[in-house]
Scaffold this active site. Sequence first.
Site, PDB file in Angstrom:
ATOM      1  N   SER A  78       0.788  -1.234   0.000  1.00 16.41           N
ATOM      2  CA  SER A  78       0.000   0.000   0.000  1.00 16.41           C
ATOM      3  C   SER A  78       0.816   1.279   0.000  1.00 16.41           C
ATOM      4  CB  SER A  78      -0.927   0.018   1.210  1.00 16.41           C
ATOM      5  OG  SER A  78      -2.024  -0.828   0.992  1.00 16.41           O
ATOM      6  N   LYS A  81       0.529   3.419  -3.057  1.00 18.63           N
ATOM      7  CA  LYS A  81      -0.637   4.286  -3.303  1.00 18.63           C
ATOM      8  C   LYS A  81      -0.247   5.772  -3.266  1.00 18.63           C
ATOM      9  CE  LYS A  81      -3.737   0.911  -1.066  1.00 18.63           C
ATOM     10  NZ  LYS A  81      -4.418   0.554   0.208  1.00 18.63           N
ATOM     11  N   TYR A 204      -3.141  -2.328 -10.326  1.00 20.56           N
ATOM     12  CA  TYR A 204      -3.023  -1.965  -8.899  1.00 20.56           C
ATOM     13  C   TYR A 204      -2.143  -2.967  -8.164  1.00 20.56           C
ATOM     14  CZ  TYR A 204      -4.240  -2.101  -3.984  1.00 20.56           C
ATOM     15  OH  TYR A 204      -4.163  -2.180  -2.617  1.00 20.56           O
ATOM     16  N   TYR A 256      -4.712   4.512   7.854  1.00 20.18           N
ATOM     17  CA  TYR A 256      -6.044   3.905   7.969  1.00 20.18           C
ATOM     18  C   TYR A 256      -6.744   4.200   9.296  1.00 20.18           C
ATOM     19  CZ  TYR A 256      -3.669   1.259   4.352  1.00 20.18           C
ATOM     20  OH  TYR A 256      -2.937   0.893   3.260  1.00 20.18           O
ATOM     21  N   VAL A 274       1.387  -3.703   3.995  1.00 21.38           N
ATOM     22  CA  VAL A 274       1.271  -4.958   4.742  1.00 21.38           C
ATOM     23  C   VAL A 274       2.526  -5.812   4.690  1.00 21.38           C
ATOM     24  CG1 VAL A 274      -1.185  -5.450   4.891  1.00 21.38           C
ATOM     25  CG2 VAL A 274       0.068  -5.989   2.770  1.00 21.38           C
TER      26      VAL A 274
HETATM   27  O1  DON Z   1      -4.502  -4.821  -1.883  1.00 21.32           O
HETATM   28  C1  DON Z   1      -4.130  -5.336  -0.839  1.00 21.32           C
HETATM   29  O2  DON Z   1      -4.904  -5.665   0.026  1.00 21.32           O
HETATM   30  C2  DON Z   1      -2.639  -5.482  -0.610  1.00 21.32           C
HETATM   31  N1  DON Z   1      -1.985  -5.722  -1.860  1.00 21.32           N
HETATM   32  C3  DON Z   1      -2.065  -4.193  -0.028  1.00 21.32           C
HETATM   33  C4  DON Z   1      -2.683  -3.861   1.291  1.00 21.32           C
HETATM   34  C5  DON Z   1      -1.772  -3.062   2.214  1.00 21.32           C
HETATM   35  O3  DON Z   1      -0.585  -2.941   2.035  1.00 21.32           O
HETATM   36  C6  DON Z   1      -2.436  -2.454   3.401  1.00 21.32           C
HETATM   37  N2  DON Z   1      -1.532  -1.729   4.236  1.00 21.32           N
HETATM   38  N3  DON Z   1      -1.279  -1.794   5.396  1.00 21.32           N
END
Ligand code: DON
Length: 332
Positions: A78, A81, A204, A256, A274
């Site tokens: 994330s 983003k 994405y 978040y 993550v």
């Molecule tokens: O789209 C997703 O859920 C994961 N590829 C990325 C989510 C993420 O990194 C959330 N951050 N803490």
Amino acid sequence: MASPEINRQLNERLDELYRRHLSAGEDGVASYYGSGRRYYGPELATREERDRFSICLATIDGEVYHTGEHQFPFALQSVSKVFVYGLALEDRGRDHILQRVGVEPSGDAFNSIVFDERNNRPYNPMVNAGALATTNLVRGEDPAEKLERTLKVLRCYAGNERLEVHQDTFRAEMRTADRNRATAYLMRSDGMLAGDVEAILALYLQQCSVLVTCRELAVMAATLANGGTNPITGEQALDLRYARDVLSVMHTCGMYDFAGQWAYQVGIPAKSGVSGGILAVVPGKMGIAVFSPGLDVYGNSVRGIRVCEEISERLGLHVFATGARNSMLGPA
Ligand code: DON
């Protein structure tokens, strides 16, 4: 440029910070995120995974300080983003983007399927729904051109021309993307997304699967701190006009449903991923990057949060801290 003596002392302080947080163990770790295995409990993590840890600082003068496994590659997830939001702002302009993606903290988890119903748009570009919309707004004749433009800007932020999508991570992400896929189809059915959902999802998740090191993440953060210009290469990754927008949304939405507590305790714009990366930006001064894959219940790196809290406290970095900021070495 800092003197060799200052550099020595700073590296010493970083090593001391690293050792202390490494031995502090991992209470508060709820899960790990491994591509293909999604989330798994700390009891399933290897010693090696538990101890994976690095802290890096990069200043707008181009100085980089690092400790721990600063060359270990991990997926941006994330954190990507942030940079894609900047690219979409440059491609479409502020008003066009704002009509399609808000700047309100949702107060919900990053993958929650909730939208700003009043304005028929995702709440912000930091949650998955907003990121899917933002990624889709990046200009390009086809997904391949959009990906190439996204990679080009990520390479510019990191100062590394060889940044690439890690194909195994990407394939694993696509295999386990039901929730993102459902979110995208729902958004298209409500007119918040247009086009081929599978192509948008792939773009994405490819940006999420780009590998960086903690050192590169610190340079990416310093590029944002430096108004969009990479302090090491001098290359412009983001138009100065949009650096403020990106940092504003990071400050209110980057962590978040922990964003409020983060703004209260640490007080600098940040973004987590993550895979255990956290990028934090001190505008006009420096970028901070921490990598440690043990995640809390919000999906944020446990060690990452603690280290940023301590650095912010010791250096007086909180944006609303009235006292003078301490030197890079912290309180005398
Ligand atoms: O789209 C997703 O859920 C994961 N590829 C990325 C989510 C993420 O990194 C959330 N951050 N803490």
